[in-house]
Write an enzyme that holds these catalytic residues in place. Structure first.
Site: not given
Ligand code: NDP
Ligand code: 2IT
Length: 445
Positions: A90, A126, A166, A210
């Site tokens: 997962k 992943k 993600d 999240t």
């Molecule tokens: P999104 O793609 O929705 O958003 C990512 C955000 O981060 C965007 O605003 C992006 O900007 C910005 N970003 C990316 N690279 C950079 C950088 N180098 N400097 C500054 N800003 C940056 O992704 P998520 O919100 O889903 O994910 C964000 C983080 O959370 C990741 O690390 C992911 O692994 C983690 N995560 C996500 C989960 C989920 O359920 N979605 C669960 C747990 C963790 P831009 O559009 O300009 O690239």
């Molecule tokens: O980093 C993470 O925990 C996620 N991107 C969510 C993974 C999931 O299976 O919901």
């Protein structure tokens, strides 16, 4: 690092050359599980750490697709099925041009421990691609997703491997991926992907989970210090899925988010981020963050400087790995920040973590603080398996309960192993012990 773990780490370095993010994630875990190694010699006999550091399966494949002008593009697809001791593989899929095998391995490795911390029956994995969805039309994204799934589908299944979103993968992408899976297999197998749209098997609160979970975890870290989010100025980096719903919940809990960002810079809005406007800019129009500042008086767009220079009491890095470095951590401490929670995966560099911890800042590592997303995914799987769908209120209450429990597990484990207040130690040992026990019970497989 415990001396018994040093040769294991050296072997990880030798046989995974160049995968610096994977090395960083492994080092962080191995540096903190030493006390558990002493307490459990049976894990060493069974070579549990060596086995945990080696993915069970790694899949790499070519993804050809055609853009709207008829040009052909070739991307690379990945799925690293890291550990299935606790349940089906997962973890999310990341579509971003920076994605390499080492990126997917670092994320998959973290996911194993994170998923264990939720207490739910999910293993760790992943996947993703170096495909960049930004600037692509919906139809281009659809064609890419269909090509990606045409290879990946054979490795998936509701009892085998269950991807989610993600970075770069949200409801739109998951819809196209699920549609293609359904078409290829001729099965309406809702539980094969999570984060789906509500009309085709999605669950309430998965989109928000999240971010909401990250805010709940922060609330717990503050609560045990006799404090709360009420009246705090908060900085949240990023403006994607995690950041937006973190901001929403922080505001509901009485905090005020004064800055957020994307890869082009950050916006500073001292009166508090207008969430409706942010959602319109980012979720509906898919514009750059500067558009927010153009549409609201009093907000400024800043590029070329660090968001961590904006004064705040609470910081929630929620964009990407290694975005909060020593300079950022030093600025946070200087400006009176008391707590940092990792909404993103591994956003804080190891040196920056040390700066924060030595300054007495409460520090919540991602594998605990952002586990709400995958926990809600496990609840989505549960609803899919029973063909049920829960209300928003019930789902949010479950999420909150899970985050409170994860916090307690980390907090108590840190105390038990002689590192009170150190959530990194608590999360790593608690997650590791759960996976190790399951692996022992399952035998040498
Ligand atoms: P999104 O793609 O929705 O958003 C990512 C955000 O981060 C965007 O605003 C992006 O900007 C910005 N970003 C990316 N690279 C950079 C950088 N180098 N400097 C500054 N800003 C940056 O992704 P998520 O919100 O889903 O994910 C964000 C983080 O959370 C990741 O690390 C992911 O692994 C983690 N995560 C996500 C989960 C989920 O359920 N979605 C669960 C747990 C963790 P831009 O559009 O300009 O690239
Ligand atoms: O980093 C993470 O925990 C996620 N991107 C969510 C993974 C999931 O299976 O919901």
């Amino acid at each position: 690092m415990h001396e018994a773990l040093e040769p294991i780490f050296q072997r990880v370095l030798d046989r995974n050359p160049g995968e610096t993010e994977f090395h960083q994630a492994v080092r962080e875990v191995l540096e903190s599980i030493g006390p558990a190694v002493d307490r459990h010699p049976e894990y060493a006999d069974a070579k549990i750490v060596e086995r945990i550091c080696e993915p069970e399966r790694q899949i790499i494949f070519r993804v050809p697709w055609e853009d709207d002008e008829g040009n052909i593009h070739i991307n690379r697809g990945f799925r690293v099925e890291f550990n299935s001791a606790l349940g089906p593989y997962k973890g999310g899929l990341r579509f971003h041009p920076s994605v390499l095998l080492g990126t997917v391995k670092f994320l998959g490795f973290e996911q194993v421990f994170k998923n264990a911390l939720t207490g739910l029956p999910i293993g760790g994995a992943k996947g993703g691609s170096d495909f960049d969805p930004r600037g692509r039309s919906d139809r281009e994204v659809m064609r890419f997703c269909q090509s990606f799934m045409l290879e990946l589908y054979r490795h998936l299944g509701e009892h085998t491997d269950v991807p989610a979103g993600d970075m770069g993968v949200g409801a739109r992408e998951l819809g196209y991926l699920f549609g293609q899976y359904k078409r290829i297999t001729n099965r309406y197998e809702s539980g094969v992907l999570t984060g789906k749209g509500l009309l085709y098997g999605g669950a309430q609160v998965r989109r928000e989970a999240t971010g909401y979970g990250s805010a709940f975890f922060m609330e717990e870290m503050l609560r045990v210090r006799g404090d709360s989010l009420e009246g705090k100025d908060v900085v949240v980096s990023g403006s994607g899925n995690v950041a937006i719903y973190t901001i929403e919940k922080v505001h509901q809990l009485g905090g005020r988010v004064v800055a957020c960002s994307d890869s082009t810079g950050f916006v500073h809005d001292p009166r508090g981020i207008d969430l409706d406007l942010l959602k319109d800019v980012k979720e509906v129009r898919r514009e750059r963050i500067s558009a927010y500042a153009e549409k609201i008086a009093g907000a400024t767009f800043v590029s070329g400087r660090s968001i961590w220079e904006v004064p705040c009491q609470v910081a929630l890095p929620s964009a990407t790995q290694n975005e909060l470095d020593v300079a950022g951590a030093t600025a946070l401490v200087r400006n009176g920040c008391i707590a940092v929670g990792e909404g993103a995966n591994m956003p804080t560099t190891p040196d920056a973590v040390r700066v924060l911890q030595e300054a007495g800042v409460a520090f919540g590592p991602g594998k605990a603080a952002n586990a709400g997303g995958v926990a809600a995914s496990a609840l989505e799987m549960q609803q899919n398996a029973s063909r049920d769908s829960w209300t928003f209120e019930h789902s949010e209450a479950r999420l909150r309960e899970i985050m409170v429990n994860i916090h307690a597990r980390c907090y108590e484990t840190a105390e038990e192993y002689g590192a009170p207040g150190n959530y990194v130690t608590g999360a790593n040992i608690a997650g590791y012990a759960r996976v190790a026990e399951a692996m022992l019970g399952l035998g040498l497989i």
